[in-house]
Design a protein around this motif. Sequence first.
Motif, PDB file in Angstrom:
ATOM      1  N   ILE B  18      64.836  65.435  31.549  1.00 14.21           N
ATOM      2  CA  ILE B  18      64.589  65.367  32.989  1.00 14.21           C
ATOM      3  C   ILE B  18      64.888  63.984  33.538  1.00 14.21           C
ATOM      4  O   ILE B  18      64.687  63.718  34.712  1.00 14.21           O
ATOM      5  CB  ILE B  18      63.124  65.742  33.307  1.00 14.21           C
ATOM      6  N   GLY B  19      65.334  63.090  32.671  1.00 16.19           N
ATOM      7  CA  GLY B  19      65.672  61.742  33.140  1.00 16.19           C
ATOM      8  C   GLY B  19      64.455  60.907  33.485  1.00 16.19           C
ATOM      9  O   GLY B  19      64.491  60.106  34.416  1.00 16.19           O
ATOM     10  N   CYS B  20      63.364  61.073  32.755  1.00 11.64           N
ATOM     11  CA  CYS B  20      62.153  60.312  33.095  1.00 11.64           C
ATOM     12  C   CYS B  20      62.127  58.955  32.399  1.00 11.64           C
ATOM     13  O   CYS B  20      61.299  58.110  32.726  1.00 11.64           O
ATOM     14  CB  CYS B  20      60.896  61.103  32.784  1.00 11.64           C
ATOM     15  N   TYR B  21      62.995  58.762  31.440  1.00 11.05           N
ATOM     16  CA  TYR B  21      63.092  57.487  30.720  1.00 11.05           C
ATOM     17  C   TYR B  21      61.818  57.131  29.957  1.00 11.05           C
ATOM     18  O   TYR B  21      61.625  55.979  29.586  1.00 11.05           O
ATOM     19  CB  TYR B  21      63.474  56.328  31.667  1.00 11.05           C
ATOM     20  N   SER B  22      60.924  58.090  29.753  1.00  8.22           N
ATOM     21  CA  SER B  22      59.692  57.774  29.021  1.00  8.22           C
ATOM     22  C   SER B  22      60.016  57.270  27.624  1.00  8.22           C
ATOM     23  O   SER B  22      59.383  56.349  27.114  1.00  8.22           O
ATOM     24  CB  SER B  22      58.805  59.017  28.913  1.00  8.22           C
ATOM     25  N   ARG B  45      71.575  58.550  29.245  1.00 10.19           N
ATOM     26  CA  ARG B  45      72.763  58.116  29.975  1.00 10.19           C
ATOM     27  C   ARG B  45      73.142  59.138  31.033  1.00 10.19           C
ATOM     28  O   ARG B  45      73.067  60.344  30.815  1.00 10.19           O
ATOM     29  CB  ARG B  45      73.937  57.912  29.010  1.00 10.19           C
ATOM     30  N   LEU B  46      73.559  58.596  32.177  1.00 11.18           N
ATOM     31  CA  LEU B  46      74.068  59.447  33.243  1.00 11.18           C
ATOM     32  C   LEU B  46      75.568  59.580  33.051  1.00 11.18           C
ATOM     33  O   LEU B  46      76.230  58.607  32.718  1.00 11.18           O
ATOM     34  CB  LEU B  46      73.801  58.803  34.612  1.00 11.18           C
ATOM     35  N   PRO B  53      74.248  66.904  33.523  1.00  7.81           N
ATOM     36  CA  PRO B  53      73.111  66.778  32.598  1.00  7.81           C
ATOM     37  C   PRO B  53      73.091  65.383  31.970  1.00  7.81           C
ATOM     38  O   PRO B  53      74.146  64.766  31.789  1.00  7.81           O
ATOM     39  CB  PRO B  53      73.401  67.840  31.539  1.00  7.81           C
ATOM     40  N   PHE B  54      71.904  64.911  31.661  1.00  5.52           N
ATOM     41  CA  PHE B  54      71.772  63.600  31.021  1.00  5.52           C
ATOM     42  C   PHE B  54      72.195  63.699  29.557  1.00  5.52           C
ATOM     43  O   PHE B  54      72.080  64.760  28.942  1.00  5.52           O
ATOM     44  CB  PHE B  54      70.314  63.132  31.055  1.00  5.52           C
TER      45      PHE B  54
END
Lengths: 599, 141
Positions: B18-22, B45-46, B53-54
Amino acid sequence: MLSRVLYVDIGKRSSWVVDKHDIFSKYLGGSGVASKLLLEEARPGIDPFSPEAPIIFSPGYLVGVFPCMVKAVAMFKSPLTKNLGESHAGGHFSSALRFAGYGALVVRGASEYPVAVKIKDDKVRVEMADSLWGLSPLDVERSLRESHYEGMQSVISCGKAGERLVCYSNVIVDRYHHFGRLGLGAVFGSKRLKAISILGTGEIPLESPLAVKEMYEKLNHEVVLSGKMSKYHDLGTSANMLELNELGALPTHNFKDSRFKGAEGISGEVMAESLLRRKISCPGCPIACIHLAGLRTDFAPEHEKGKKEVFSEEVLLPYNYEPMYALGSNLLLSEAKNLLRLIYHCEFLGLDAMMVGNILAWTTEAFEEGRITLDDTLIKPEWGSVEAYLQIINNIVDMKSPFYAKLAQGLLETSKRYGGREYAMIAGNNGMAGYITGYGSIVGALVGARHSHLSNSGYSIDQKTMNQPLSHEQISDFLIEQEDWLYALYSLGACYFCRGVYTKEAVCEALKTVGTEKTKEELMKMGKEIFHNLYKFKVREGFELAEQEPPKRVYQVQTPHGMLKAEEVKAIIKLYIKKREGEGLRLKPEEKALKELLR
Amino acid sequence: MKKALRFHIDVLHPERCIGCYSCVYACSRHLFNTIDPSRVAVFVRLNGTIANPFSVIACRFCKSPECAFACPTKALQPLPEGGITLIASRCEGCKTFDCISACAIEALALDRRTKLPIICDRCGDCAKYCPHNIFRYEEMK
């Protein structure tokens, strides 16, 4: 503590950094810092579209450090209300600013030709961007996104609506997030500023990493596993559609009704079952409240020999409760796909979908009443008719007739010219949110500094106290306490959705781990001061709270707290003013106060 | 640390990201006691636009790691159980960062402070903080 403010003058194409330690040590970041910078930067009576009008961005103090601390605040003079413009956005913007090493960004000046501001850490460039002009913010994000990078990048941009100075156009952040309200897009347009790209590759250093890790663990547990925020992850705020319908608090048919027969068709449940494709988060938040639906459009049927259903494009677009009410139930639109088409149109052009919903509803009703005719609208607006509404949105952006030119300025200006103020659903000239829950929601929207339902959660006290009459005292105390506290949270970068996790105790503890000792009382005091700063600006720019009243329509619709009464609303506002004045806040414009004194 | 080497991390379900970078933030907290998305051993990465999708990338603990083979000074040493270890004293002097460009999935980053490659120490924090169970973190058999 971040105390560097980056100033960019896009007219002179120059930039410089000023250390403002005093402001940051007092207000930390976000709303607090932005409020102070706005008072510093915007001279009294400034025209929102003048080159000197500033745009201020500030990421919250705890952005990146703790879960759900993700927001940046934008402050400006709103072209819609001709007063305070304040809008919050998530996405990568706040963290990109922080990793680039800035506590705030101030944009000034105006350019003769379209420009984009590109920031990479200490390197700042104002570049020509005619090739981006006219593009959708969705395409701008694709164009300016670096193909490969370290750190965090954010691309924000206005759409065609902002370029054409539609007063409720927004700035879209990283495609799926928004500085949505009060017309920041038009301020971008007036400066011929198409986009800002920020790439930050620095760090947020930690003084006591061990303490931060422990605190993070605790908060993360609350966020992910306690169930306090699961609503936002599961169906998202679109769950409100059926909840509020059940309650009889769902604005329908331009607020004529509070229940919608077609709610099921545009409910969060239906969206999740058939159209939801993906969920995404802001960096630093494990919730993923951004729900993306797939909107399929058939094209080139001739290639498929009539089998058009097998060959269609699909775009993903974000949905949540507010645009769903505004463009759905409020317009009597009961089909999810049509609702998505309207939302996508707003996204593509860069328009505040909530305000557009209010505008379309007013237009349809005014047309029915004969206040406006086909000469004005050029196409017949009809409840639930998506094709007509799509065309009307285009007509607004293109300002196709004198009527549309007025409509592009908002409903206050339009109703001054054409009438129909009683059903122009605005509070402080900002489109009302999707809650007719009771006095809390109505008064909350009128007194809130940015006239948003997120200013003071007015609707939530209504919902918590069903069948239980509330005293004026209780309502005004709640609104004051909430707004003060929320401004403390908004200085830290908190998302409104995490207010249940970040209790006063939790915030004090979290701040302590990053070396900032503040008591609960000090935080509340800071929140109050921020509110006062914002009202200083509002009053200075001519806002008078005592004169605020909602459109008469709110007194003609059944709410969960019965039919609302104008005298009651007035009385609550009066009490609210008394309490706020008791705090030492002046709520009357200076000239007027002076005149009354001399009389 | 020795114990952690017996653990293995797999990016099992990158499509759930989800791209939360946790994971990214947790990694920099763990490795460097800071928050810095470019000093990490796990990457979100974007791909040109957030609409795609990441990509989620972490060290695959190769048995014949490209990075170690590319290292001209033998500073990166393959481990018998897979993956690499860094002999920092040997790494100094290298200006080409061959190891970083050698990794086909770009799972190796350079620490711009120390100019050394950042090696995953298999602590499992990425897996621990991922809200969507993208990673598999388990002891090697």
